[in-house]
Scaffold this motif. Structure first.
Motif, short mmCIF file in Angstrom:
data_model
loop_
_atom_site.label_atom_id
_atom_site.label_comp_id
_atom_site.label_asym_id
_atom_site.label_seq_id
_atom_site.Cartn_x
_atom_site.Cartn_y
_atom_site.Cartn_z
N ASP A 66 0.85 -1.20 0.00
CA ASP A 66 0.00 0.00 0.00
C ASP A 66 0.88 1.24 0.00
O ASP A 66 2.05 1.20 0.38
N SER A 67 0.30 2.33 -0.44
CA SER A 67 1.00 3.63 -0.44
C SER A 67 0.55 4.46 0.76
O SER A 67 0.40 5.68 0.66
N GLY A 68 0.33 3.78 1.87
CA GLY A 68 -0.18 4.46 3.06
C GLY A 68 0.89 5.17 3.86
O GLY A 68 2.00 5.41 3.38
N ILE A 69 0.58 5.46 5.11
CA ILE A 69 1.40 6.34 5.92
C ILE A 69 2.69 5.69 6.39
O ILE A 69 3.67 6.37 6.69
N GLY A 70 2.73 4.37 6.46
CA GLY A 70 3.93 3.67 6.91
C GLY A 70 4.19 3.84 8.40
O GLY A 70 3.46 4.56 9.11
N ARG A 118 6.03 -10.98 7.42
CA ARG A 118 7.15 -10.06 7.16
C ARG A 118 6.57 -8.73 6.71
O ARG A 118 5.79 -8.67 5.75
N VAL A 119 6.95 -7.66 7.39
CA VAL A 119 6.45 -6.32 7.10
C VAL A 119 7.64 -5.43 6.74
O VAL A 119 8.58 -5.29 7.55
N LEU A 120 7.59 -4.84 5.57
CA LEU A 120 8.57 -3.84 5.15
C LEU A 120 7.84 -2.51 5.08
O LEU A 120 6.91 -2.36 4.28
N THR A 121 8.25 -1.53 5.88
CA THR A 121 7.48 -0.29 5.97
C THR A 121 8.41 0.92 6.07
O THR A 121 9.54 0.81 6.56
N ARG A 122 7.92 2.05 5.60
CA ARG A 122 8.70 3.30 5.68
C ARG A 122 7.73 4.46 5.84
O ARG A 122 6.77 4.61 5.05
N ASP A 148 9.95 4.45 -1.39
CA ASP A 148 8.73 5.23 -1.24
C ASP A 148 8.09 4.97 0.12
O ASP A 148 8.37 3.98 0.79
N VAL A 149 7.21 5.89 0.48
CA VAL A 149 6.46 5.74 1.72
C VAL A 149 5.37 4.69 1.52
O VAL A 149 4.69 4.66 0.50
N GLY A 150 5.20 3.82 2.52
CA GLY A 150 4.18 2.80 2.42
C GLY A 150 4.59 1.53 3.13
O GLY A 150 5.59 1.50 3.87
#
Length: 589
Positions: A66-70, A118-122, A148-150
């Motif tokens: 997703d392109s969410g807030i991260g 597994r979660v990859l987030t930024r 990118d953020v997400g």
């Protein structure tokens, strides 16, 4: 000294899989839900931010991006590793109703089908972070690679759960849960989200209705009789009610398709409509109704109660409008769903007026509406059971007594409510014994002549607790009537039941046994040629057999219950008449 509870994650997962969630398939919904909430959160702080959600399936591996807030590393430690804390609510600072998730346990549903998440987030302005959670309760955090953020969540199917990662299955589940989401959602590049079919847009009214008919056929499997648009601002609810084109069972709890913020909550939600509205199936979307912890049902609270009442008002208004604008369609609807309308008429004057004016009832002067019956005859006289009506209809008609059959479901209650529409109306239940006051008595000379016959007949009926009466009435083709008032009928049924049960229950039932002043009456019709011939019999045994036969016929024609003593009498009188009718060998010789 305060201590911290220890949580066995395997036990929690087992609890979720066997008691909270109905099926492992909900993992797709929970992943979609987290992605939608992340996108919603980012849009709230960065207007114009991208709104993409993409699911990809590669063998036993599923990823959702997703392109969410991260999340930052601190948020990862605090939120992803803490069961029961909703990240959206507690840490990002938004009100609960802004998000689909509320309970902080959604990510755990992934452990229903995988041993590792597994979660990859930024988050904006922070480096990417990788979080790996395992079903044994451990997790690790490390640096990640993401520009990118997400967020991207990756699952690998646990052995035995591969079927939940099959491409067609994931596509079907994503379309089921997220088909109405306002953001672009794709599965392996195929878009599965779309517009709300009942939205008021630039489509012509005819096209919108055709689309809704197609939607009902695709989602519910039937072509609706009609479509009722729903709108409850208090619950931020919109949708449609599809009226069933076939009769529904009032005893079955109707299931409705409910979306919360355009994410499917349930395909079979109950308690959305009043019980009387079993003739409709709803598809609705709400922004304010609350889900249960499993997010598979609606939480019962005051808002749900008021929403149910508002939806009932919408269906009631549709019925009233149908009566005003399309009487023929209303007749078609009532032919299918009269039970629902009659149930509503029990406590709603508007629906009572609709039933009064439009629903034809069975009477002994032909089928007609109650309004027509009232205008013709004034007083409304009714039989409370179908059996009473069958027995008394022709006799009452011969005595110029119009009679309504109120033996069908809700009819008695509806008729007794009619004075709410007409204060001067008289409503009377016809007791079978009331008819005897309309019958003609015999002249004194004839009655004196027939006294020996009546004495013999009464002697035969005394063991059955029945009084023999000789009257003259129409129609002459009806030789006999068995008439019993309600109190006598109750006591007779009570005695019959006591004969069948054991000693304990017989003693309990005896407490209800009360003396009844008026016994059931066997009313012989002196205008009947058959009764006249029977009255001329001089042999007491023949009189007894004939009267017993008439008694049995009266019970059968009146649909009265047959007690063991009655069954024995029927058998005895039948065989006795055969014995009298068939000559013996001596007679033949």
């Amino acid at each position: 000294m305060n201590r911290t509870f220890q949580v066995d994650l395997r036990g929690v997962v087992d609890l979720l899989s066997h008691h909270l969630y109905s099926s492992p398939r909900v993992y797709v919904r929970e992943l979609l839900q987290n992605a939608v909430d992340a996108v919603t959160a980012r849009q709230a702080v960065a207007d114009g931010a991208p709104t993409r959600i993409a699911i990809r399936v590669d063998g036993p591996t599923l990823t959702i991006t997703d392109s969410g807030i991260g999340l930052s590393e601190a948020q990862v430690h605090e939120l992803l590793a803490t069961i029961g804390r909703s990240s959206k609510r507690d840490e990002l600072g938004f009100a609960r109703h802004e998000f689909l998730g509320q309970f902080g346990i959604g990510l755990l549903s992934a452990f229903l089908v995988a041993d590792e998440v597994r979660v990859l987030t930024r988050a904006a302005g922070t480096p990417a972070v990788t979080w790996v959670g395992r079903s044994d309760g451990t997790y690790s955090v490390g640096a990640g690679e993401r520009d990118d953020v997400g967020t991207t969540v990756t699952l690998n199917a646990r052995p035995g759960c591969e079927q939940w990662f099959a491409g067609p299955t994931v596509l079907e589940l994503a379309r089921l849960y997220g088909g109405l989401l306002p953001f672009p959602v794709t599965v392996d590049g195929q878009r599965i989200s779309g517009d709300v079919p009942w939205a008021r847009d630039e489509r012509p009214a005819g096209q919108r209705k055709a689309d809704l008919v197609g939607h009902a056929q695709d989602t519910l499997g039937f072509t609706p009789f009609d479509i009722v648009h729903l709108n409850v601002p208090e619950a931020d609810l919109t949708g449609v009610a599809y009226v069933l084109p076939f009769p529904a069972n009032p005893a079955e709890r109707a299931g409705h398709r409910v979306y919360l913020k355009r994410m499917l909550l349930s395909e079979s939600a109950t308690d959305l409509l009043p019980d009387w509205a079993f003739f409709a199936r709803c598809v609705v979307d709400s922004g304010e109704l609350r889900p249960t912890a499993s997010r598979e049902a609606l939480y019962a609270d005051g808002l749900l109660d008021s929403t149910r009442e508002a939806l009932g008002d919408a269906l009631r208004g549709w019925l009233v409008d149908l009566a005003r604008t399309s009487p023929e369609r209303l007749h078609q609807f009532l032919d299918i769903h009269h039970l629902g309308v009659k149930a509503l008429a029990l406590h709603d004057d508007e629906m009572l007026r609709l039933v009064d004016q439009w629903w034809p009832m069975e009477t002994n002067v032909g089928r007609m509406t109650l309004a027509e019956f009232r205008s013709r005859y004034g007083c409304v006289r009714y039989s409370a059971t179908i059996d009473d009506f069958r027995q008394l209809a022709s006799v009452a008609a011969a005595q110029d007594l119009p009679l309504v059959n109120a033996g069908y479901t809700y009819d008695t209650e509806i008729i007794e409510r009619l004075p709410a529409l007409d204060r001067g109306l008289t409503v009377t239940r016809l007791d079978p014994t009331d008819l005897t006051t309309r019958f003609d008595a015999l002249d004194p000379g004839t009655e004196l002549t027939l006294r020996p016959f009546l004495t013999a007949a009464q002697r035969g009926m005394d063991p059955l607790g029945c009084e023999v009466v000789l009257r003259s009435y129409e129609p002459a083709s009806l030789p006999v009537l068995f008439l019993s008032d309600r109190a006598a009928a109750f006591q007779a049924e009570l005695r019959a039941t006591r004969e069948k049960v054991d000693t304990l229950w017989a003693g309990v039932l005896s407490a209800f046994d009360k003396p009844v002043e008026d016994r059931p009456q066997l009313v012989l019709n002196h205008r009947s040629p058959l009764v006249r011939r029977i009255c001329r019999l001089e042999d007491p045994d023949l009189v007894r057999l004939a009267v017993e036969s008439l008694y049995g016929q009266a019970l059968l024609l009146g649909y009265h219950p047959i007690r063991p003593a009655d069954a024995a009498l029927l058998n005895r009188s039948f065989l006795g008449l055969l014995d009298q009718a068939v000559p013996t060998i001596e007679d033949v010789q």
